[in-house]
Enzyme design. Structure first.
Site, PDB file in Angstrom:
ATOM      1  N   SER A 134       0.842  -1.166  -0.128  1.00  0.00           N
ATOM      2  CA  SER A 134      -0.186  -0.386   0.452  1.00  0.00           C
ATOM      3  C   SER A 134       1.056   1.125   0.099  1.00  0.00           C
ATOM      4  O   SER A 134       1.523   1.241  -1.068  1.00  0.00           O
ATOM      5  CB  SER A 134      -0.826   0.868   1.071  1.00  0.00           C
ATOM      6  OG  SER A 134      -2.054   0.733   0.984  1.00  0.00           O
ATOM      7  N   HIS A 170      -4.739  -1.954  -3.434  1.00  0.00           N
ATOM      8  CA  HIS A 170      -5.881  -1.994  -3.353  1.00  0.00           C
ATOM      9  C   HIS A 170      -6.738  -1.713  -4.689  1.00  0.00           C
ATOM     10  O   HIS A 170      -7.704  -1.496  -4.759  1.00  0.00           O
ATOM     11  CB  HIS A 170      -6.838  -1.249  -2.566  1.00  0.00           C
ATOM     12  CG  HIS A 170      -5.549  -1.342  -1.215  1.00  0.00           C
ATOM     13  ND1 HIS A 170      -5.230  -2.635  -0.057  1.00  0.00           N
ATOM     14  CD2 HIS A 170      -4.793   0.297  -0.832  1.00  0.00           C
ATOM     15  CE1 HIS A 170      -4.082  -1.826   0.140  1.00  0.00           C
ATOM     16  NE2 HIS A 170      -4.463  -0.292   0.361  1.00  0.00           N
TER      17      HIS A 170
END
Length: 243
Positions: A134, A170
């Site tokens: 991330s 994501h």
């Protein structure tokens, strides 16, 4: 250091750390892949949780997860002050640096305030494997999108830029990520880039994308580039399946 002495970055879209059947956080096969890039049986791994403010439980979980993989684990914290006297020397002595997710905006601001932006360029060029999920994936790129400012995603254009691409994380779990990345790449605000679904990692050697890897059947990676008419086009990249 990496097996070949080349600069390696493994950018994980999400799911680098996963809970096992006992609800204990463990390293996913993507982290095992990062370990293998070092070529060491017992790699020296430094963990950074800057993006979440260096919380003790997160750091402790990393020690447990990496320790169970027989790594020599350390961490670099910046709160309330650096826990390592010579951060550059410490990072250069590692085989792998792993950066946890969280706020990429806060991470970049703190790293720059402490001079770690320049240090990480040196560490990367020296052949220490850089990895993260991330925010810890996005930071190495030119930019991408982030929820660091709040629930509404914004475009980030000031990543460290070791990788001259945009990055999507994501990608299959947060619906707004894809159209915002398309908009930014199509308009020229961000360069051509790569995106990763949950459980997918993007592997770069130097500044060259070499492959995507995953432990999730059906998960994908993507190349995103401008289509010449103000929009963007995607090219699917099928990841190599890890055991």
């Amino acid at each position: 250091m990496s097996t070949d002495g080349q600069p390696h970055i493994l950018a994980i879209g999400g799911g680098g750390m996963i809970a096992n059947d006992r609800d204990v956080v463990d390293a996913s096969p993507l982290i095992r892949y990062a370990f293998d890039l070092t070529g060491q049986d017992r790699p020296r791994v430094c963990f950074l949780a800057t993006a979440t403010g260096d919380p003790a439980p997160v750091i402790a979980s990393a020690y447990g997860a990496f320790g169970r993989m027989d790594a020599e684990v350390s961490h670099l914290a910046l709160f309330p002050m650096p826990n390592v006297a010579d951060m550059r020397a410490h990072l250069l002595s590692q085989d792998l640096v792993y950066v946890q997710g969280g706020s990429v905006v806060n991470l970049l601001a703190l790293w720059r305030a402490h001079g770690l932006d320049e240090v990480f360029h040196d560490v990367w060029r020296a052949g220490v494997v850089l990895a993260g999920q991330s925010a810890g994936a996005l930071c190495w790129h030119s930019g991408g999108n982030t929820d660091s400012h709040g629930p509404e995603l914004r475009t980030l254009e000031d990543g460290l830029g070791m990788l001259p691409y945009s990055c999507g994380v994501h990608y299959d779990s947060e619906p707004r990520r894809r159209p915002l990345l398309h908009e930014a790449v199509g308009s020229g605000r961000l360069p051509t880039g790569y995106a990763a679904d949950e459980g997918v990692a993007l592997h770069y050697v130097g500044t060259e994308f070499v492959q995507a890897v995953t432990y999730r059947p059906g998960a994908m990676a993507w190349k995103v580039e401008a289509d010449g008419s103000g929009g963007a086009k995607e090219t699917p990249i099928e990841p190599r399946q890890l055991r």
